[in-house]
Motif scaffolding. Structure first.
Motif, mmCIF file in Angstrom:
data_model
loop_
_atom_site.group_PDB
_atom_site.id
_atom_site.type_symbol
_atom_site.label_atom_id
_atom_site.label_comp_id
_atom_site.label_asym_id
_atom_site.label_seq_id
_atom_site.Cartn_x
_atom_site.Cartn_y
_atom_site.Cartn_z
ATOM 1 N N SER A 128 19.478 49.969 12.414
ATOM 2 C CA SER A 128 19.940 50.567 11.171
ATOM 3 C C SER A 128 20.226 49.497 10.141
ATOM 4 O O SER A 128 20.735 48.412 10.472
ATOM 5 N N VAL A 129 19.897 49.801 8.898
ATOM 6 C CA VAL A 129 20.210 48.937 7.763
ATOM 7 C C VAL A 129 21.106 49.733 6.820
ATOM 8 O O VAL A 129 20.672 50.760 6.274
ATOM 9 N N PRO A 130 22.372 49.329 6.627
ATOM 10 C CA PRO A 130 23.248 50.058 5.709
ATOM 11 C C PRO A 130 22.618 50.196 4.334
ATOM 12 O O PRO A 130 22.072 49.240 3.779
ATOM 13 N N GLY A 131 22.668 51.418 3.807
ATOM 14 C CA GLY A 131 22.071 51.688 2.509
ATOM 15 C C GLY A 131 20.603 52.024 2.584
ATOM 16 O O GLY A 131 20.001 52.444 1.591
ATOM 17 N N SER A 132 19.999 51.877 3.741
ATOM 18 C CA SER A 132 18.576 52.156 3.898
ATOM 19 C C SER A 132 18.377 53.262 4.915
ATOM 20 O O SER A 132 18.563 54.433 4.609
ATOM 21 N N GLY A 133 18.010 52.946 6.152
ATOM 22 C CA GLY A 133 17.722 53.993 7.116
ATOM 23 C C GLY A 133 17.969 53.556 8.535
ATOM 24 O O GLY A 133 18.331 52.410 8.818
ATOM 25 N N THR A 134 17.758 54.502 9.461
ATOM 26 C CA THR A 134 18.038 54.299 10.871
ATOM 27 C C THR A 134 16.870 54.787 11.712
ATOM 28 O O THR A 134 16.255 55.809 11.394
ATOM 29 N N ALA A 135 16.579 54.066 12.786
ATOM 30 C CA ALA A 135 15.623 54.502 13.807
ATOM 31 C C ALA A 135 16.334 54.471 15.152
ATOM 32 O O ALA A 135 16.870 53.434 15.550
ATOM 33 N N LEU A 136 16.349 55.602 15.833
ATOM 34 C CA LEU A 136 16.981 55.718 17.146
ATOM 35 C C LEU A 136 15.925 56.103 18.164
ATOM 36 O O LEU A 136 15.141 57.032 17.934
ATOM 37 N N LEU A 137 15.900 55.391 19.269
ATOM 38 C CA LEU A 137 14.968 55.654 20.366
ATOM 39 C C LEU A 137 15.753 56.031 21.611
ATOM 40 O O LEU A 137 16.714 55.347 21.987
ATOM 41 N N ALA A 138 15.354 57.111 22.273
ATOM 42 C CA ALA A 138 15.897 57.474 23.578
ATOM 43 C C ALA A 138 14.735 57.922 24.449
ATOM 44 O O ALA A 138 13.955 58.790 24.048
ATOM 45 N N ARG A 139 14.626 57.312 25.636
ATOM 46 C CA ARG A 139 13.517 57.628 26.535
ATOM 47 C C ARG A 139 14.087 58.066 27.881
ATOM 48 O O ARG A 139 14.980 57.419 28.427
ATOM 49 N N PHE A 140 13.536 59.154 28.409
ATOM 50 C CA PHE A 140 14.033 59.761 29.640
ATOM 51 C C PHE A 140 12.874 59.841 30.638
ATOM 52 O O PHE A 140 11.955 60.650 30.472
ATOM 53 N N TRP A 141 12.937 58.998 31.675
ATOM 54 C CA TRP A 141 11.854 58.967 32.662
ATOM 55 C C TRP A 141 12.018 60.089 33.675
ATOM 56 O O TRP A 141 13.127 60.410 34.095
ATOM 57 N N SER A 142 10.911 60.668 34.075
ATOM 58 C CA SER A 142 10.939 61.653 35.148
ATOM 59 C C SER A 142 11.192 60.938 36.467
ATOM 60 O O SER A 142 10.803 59.789 36.655
ATOM 61 N N GLY A 143 11.858 61.599 37.379
ATOM 62 C CA GLY A 143 12.084 61.024 38.689
ATOM 63 C C GLY A 143 13.341 60.197 38.788
ATOM 64 O O GLY A 143 14.151 60.418 39.670
ATOM 65 N N ARG A 144 13.522 59.230 37.903
ATOM 66 C CA ARG A 144 14.665 58.306 37.936
ATOM 67 C C ARG A 144 14.863 57.766 39.354
ATOM 68 O O ARG A 144 15.971 57.655 39.869
ATOM 69 N N GLY A 145 13.726 57.416 40.011
ATOM 70 C CA GLY A 145 13.799 57.041 41.409
ATOM 71 C C GLY A 145 14.224 55.617 41.664
ATOM 72 O O GLY A 145 14.511 55.247 42.795
ATOM 73 N N GLY A 146 14.273 54.765 40.667
ATOM 74 C CA GLY A 146 14.635 53.375 40.919
ATOM 75 C C GLY A 146 14.914 52.655 39.629
ATOM 76 O O GLY A 146 14.640 53.141 38.534
ATOM 77 N N ASP A 147 15.478 51.446 39.768
ATOM 78 C CA ASP A 147 15.852 50.695 38.577
ATOM 79 C C ASP A 147 14.653 50.363 37.716
ATOM 80 O O ASP A 147 14.734 50.331 36.494
#
Length: 350
Positions: A128-147
């Motif tokens: 995020s840049v104050p006064g400008s904009g924001t990019a947020l990323l969230a990723r969710f893997w199927s399985g979550r079987g390991g680190d």
């Protein structure tokens, strides 16, 4: 962090774009659940994805001047994920560290719910840049079987967005990552089918298929193969670039209005493209070369993004994950009157 997954071809996935309006929350929740079930997530994991996407939508509705959510499935050879990108044009986040604390919010920030999103996602990043904009990323893997599934970061990411009023995008991309002599090599292709809609998308589909069959060859040879495969279509602007981070070199061969550049520090260094239309008429092909260092970032984008952006306008952005770089640049430099496509590759993931 583990090294990026290598030895595989990745390419454009269907992206569900949801613009900021009063129905954003319910629609985003429904689409996120559909994608999560598609990749085989459990009911409890689907609920976590729904909650995170709803929080992101609520933040946009409460605080952003303008923005959108992008939802898609990201696939690797042995796993798949639902990916959320939240992009807005401001006002930005004044205190990002505080905004990530559950329940913290102030006027002009996107604080509510960000902590919950970060906690439930396998991969989380925000710029995020104050006064400008924001990019947020969230990723969710199927399985979550390991680190490894939770932390592996693809070395390359791309994003496409159709022109307003169209459901399909005429821009398309493919990329191959591999290890050579102890270092990462990324070969990336971006295609901008002429015009808009299904016929432009057909040209991009053929370009992706030809790339998959020829990705092991040189950029010039790949482009020549694409030219043959695109005959009978509308044609396209296409660039193919290969970034060899082990040798510190990049080479590019392009025809038409695709921007290819290497970002080093707060400067970008362009590689030229030739006039013509792939699939119709191309000049004698030439390969242009440039230099890389380990922290360099390779960027390809179509003319659906303005070419007036400067790395200096986005302090710290090019140290972020490739998906965040791609999303923020598209959000800040994209033009709605045209299809837009961007591909970003880097060797070091933050």
């Amino acid at each position: 962090m583990n090294p990026p997954d290598v030895g595989a071809t990745v390419e454009a996935e269907d992206v569900v774009w949801l613009r900021l309006d009063t129905a954003l929350g319910p629609v985003a929740r429904r689409e996120a659940a559909r994608l999560a079930r598609r990749v085989g997530m459990s009911a409890s994991r689907v609920a976590e994805v729904e909650l995170a996407v709803t929080e992101a939508a609520t933040n946009l509705e409460k605080h952003a001047r303008d923005g959108a959510l992008a939802l898609r499935v990201v696939t690797l050879p042995d796993r798949a994920a639902v990916e959320l990108l939240s992009l807005d044009s401001g006002p930005g986040i004044q205190d990002l560290r505080s905004a990530l604390v559950d329940g913290v919010s102030s006027s002009g920030t996107l604080g509510v719910g960000m902590g919950a999103i970060a906690r439930s996602a396998d991969t989380f990043d925000v710029y995020s840049v104050p006064g400008s904009g924001t990019a947020l990323l969230a990723r969710f893997w199927s399985g979550r079987g390991g680190d490894e599934a939770a932390v592996a970061e693809p070395a390359v990411a791309g994003l496409t967005r159709p022109i307003s009023g169209e459901s399909v995008c005429g821009d398309g991309w493919s990329a191959r990552t591999e290890m050579r002599e102890g270092g990462l090599v990324v070969t990336a292709m971006l295609c901008d089918g002429l015009g808009h809609g299904p016929l432009a998308a057909l040209a991009s589909e053929r370009a992706r298929a030809a790339f998959r069959a020829n990705a092991h060859r040189s950029p010039e040879e790949i482009l020549r193969a694409l030219h043959l495969q695109l005959k009978g279509t509308r044609g396209a602007a296409v660039s193919v670039a290969r970034a060899d981070f082990s040798r510190g070199s990049v080479e590019s061969c392009g025809v038409g209005n695709i921007n290819v550049c290497v970002v080093r520090g707060d400067k970008r260094h362009a590689l030229l493209s030739l006039p013509g239309i792939v699939g119709h008429q191309v000049p004698r092909l030439r390969t242009f070369q440039g230099q890389l260092d380990p922290s360099s970032v390779l960027v390809l984008h179509s003319d659906g993004l303005s070419d007036r952006w400067s790395p200096a306008d986005f302090p710290g952005l090019f140290r972020r994950r490739p998906a965040v770089i791609a999303g923020h640049l598209l959000g800040q430099a994209g033009v709605r009157r045209d299809d837009a496509g961007i591909v970003v590759a880097r060797a070091v993931a933050s």
